[in-house]
Design a protein around this motif. Structure first.
Motif, short mmCIF file in Angstrom:
data_model
loop_
_atom_site.label_atom_id
_atom_site.label_comp_id
_atom_site.label_asym_id
_atom_site.label_seq_id
_atom_site.Cartn_x
_atom_site.Cartn_y
_atom_site.Cartn_z
N VAL A 44 0.75 -1.18 -0.05
CA VAL A 44 -0.11 -0.14 0.10
C VAL A 44 0.86 1.38 0.14
O VAL A 44 1.74 1.26 0.75
CB VAL A 44 -0.82 0.11 1.18
N PHE A 45 0.50 2.16 -1.00
CA PHE A 45 1.16 3.49 -0.66
C PHE A 45 -0.01 4.68 -0.37
O PHE A 45 -0.74 4.82 -1.11
CB PHE A 45 1.73 3.86 -2.23
N PHE A 88 4.44 5.15 3.55
CA PHE A 88 3.57 6.49 3.71
C PHE A 88 4.30 7.71 3.34
O PHE A 88 5.56 7.89 3.84
CB PHE A 88 3.28 6.41 5.36
N VAL A 89 3.68 8.49 2.76
CA VAL A 89 4.13 9.77 2.37
C VAL A 89 4.02 10.89 3.35
O VAL A 89 2.83 11.29 3.64
CB VAL A 89 3.52 10.24 0.89
N SER A 90 5.04 11.42 4.18
CA SER A 90 5.08 12.30 5.17
C SER A 90 5.54 13.68 4.30
O SER A 90 5.15 13.95 3.24
CB SER A 90 6.07 11.98 5.98
N VAL A 195 10.00 11.54 -7.03
CA VAL A 195 9.31 11.08 -5.88
C VAL A 195 8.56 9.72 -6.19
O VAL A 195 8.60 8.65 -5.22
CB VAL A 195 8.08 12.15 -5.51
N ALA A 196 7.86 9.71 -7.26
CA ALA A 196 7.14 8.32 -7.50
C ALA A 196 8.23 7.24 -7.76
O ALA A 196 7.98 6.16 -7.27
CB ALA A 196 6.50 8.56 -9.15
N GLU A 197 9.58 7.45 -8.38
CA GLU A 197 10.61 6.28 -8.22
C GLU A 197 11.09 6.15 -6.94
O GLU A 197 11.37 4.95 -6.60
CB GLU A 197 11.93 6.88 -9.18
N ALA A 198 10.95 7.02 -5.90
CA ALA A 198 11.50 6.67 -4.70
C ALA A 198 10.51 5.88 -4.02
O ALA A 198 10.73 4.99 -3.05
CB ALA A 198 11.60 8.05 -3.91
N LEU A 199 8.99 6.07 -4.32
CA LEU A 199 8.02 5.36 -3.31
C LEU A 199 8.35 3.94 -3.98
O LEU A 199 8.20 2.88 -2.94
CB LEU A 199 6.86 5.74 -3.68
N LYS A 200 8.43 3.67 -5.24
CA LYS A 200 8.50 2.30 -5.66
C LYS A 200 9.91 1.65 -5.38
O LYS A 200 9.84 0.57 -4.81
CB LYS A 200 8.54 2.68 -7.31
#
Length: 284
Positions: A44-45, A88-90, A195-200
């Motif tokens: 989950v993101f 989790f995006v803070s 940021v999207a790459e970092a999440l993945k």
């Protein structure tokens, strides 16, 4: 927002969306709707949190409750659904707001904003992100759920949706605001695609754990304008910049970079952001 709303057209036009994209109507404050969306997922993101573009009449209801209760609903639903990992995006807003930090301190993941100071100074967004991240990491410790938090700085770059968001407004105001003088703030910037790459990346990297600052560049408002002016000389930029009141706190994303994350050049981010604004007639 319902899955069939016009706002979702851009999502449905993404590559492989027809085969892989499934949309759910969910309310962060409605646990059952969150669980219905998460049930059956391996990961989950959690990226949703209110970001105000101006003052908020009722911050406890409009910002704090969705950020904190919404986050806990996502985490509890993830536990119930036996999710393997939650990202989790803070925000860097949960890192920098602390009057006790020395002015020359390089802030890293061990640094936290002072929640009471955020409230006292009416920085409700910083307060909501700080409390939500603390709650998320505490929940992870107590429950055993694997939670990684990512703290992005000011996110810019090409837009997916036509609606102008609070982050894009900062860049748009530099381009067309035409102010006589603005404060020469130190801007911490990261491309939305990075940021999207970092999440993945942190989701897929086994050894990733805990908290990560996600930042690519630090430059002043004047520095950003100088880069923009090279490609776009005719916009209505600020006439001058003043140093008074400029923040001096600096961040490091060394922990995330040492894990293997990388980012694109600042000029590429700025130019492609402007091109997307032009395509959407935002700068007209």
């Amino acid at each position: 927002m319902k899955p069939g709303d016009a706002k979702n057209v851009q999502l449905k036009n993404l590559e492989y969306a027809a085969e892989r994209l499934k949309l759910f109507k969910a309310d962060l404050l409605d646990y059952n709707s969150v669980l219905a969306a998460i049930d059956g997922c391996d990961g989950v993101f959690h990226v949703a949190s209110p970001v105000p573009s101006g003052s908020v009449p009722n911050p406890e209801v409009e910002l704090v409750e969705p950020a904190v209760k919404g986050t806990l609903n996502v985490l509890k639903a993830s536990s119930e659904a036996k999710v393997k990992r939650v990202v989790f995006v803070s925000s860097a807003a949960a890192v920098v707001m602390n009057p006790r930090f020395p002015k020359d301190q390089l802030l890293d993941e061990t640094c936290w904003s002072d929640a009471e100071y955020c409230k006292m100074t009416n920085n409700w967004y910083s307060y909501s992100k700080t409390v939500a991240e603390i709650e998320a990491l505490e929940y992870a410790k107590k429950s055993g759920l694997e939670v990684i938090s990512l703290c992005p700085v000011h996110v810019v770059g090409p837009m997916l949706f036509q609606k102008v968001n609070a982050s894009s407004l900062v860049l748009i105001n530099l381009l067309k605001g035409g102010s006589e003088q603005v404060v020469n703030h130190l801007r911490k910037v990261v491309d939305v695609r990075d940021v999207a790459e970092a999440l993945k990346f942190v989701y897929e990297t086994t050894e990733a754990e805990g908290r990560y600052i996600c930042m690519a560049h630090m430059d002043t408002s004047q520095g950003l304008v100088e880069i923009l002016r090279e490609t776009y000389p005719d916009y209505n930029y600020p006439k001058s910049f003043k140093e008074e009141g400029n923040e001096t706190s600096k961040l490091t994303s060394a922990r995330l970079q040492n894990l293997g994350w990388s980012y694109r050049p600042l000029k590429e981010t700025l130019v492609e952001a402007v091109e997307s604004y032009k395509q959407m007639s935002i700068l007209d």
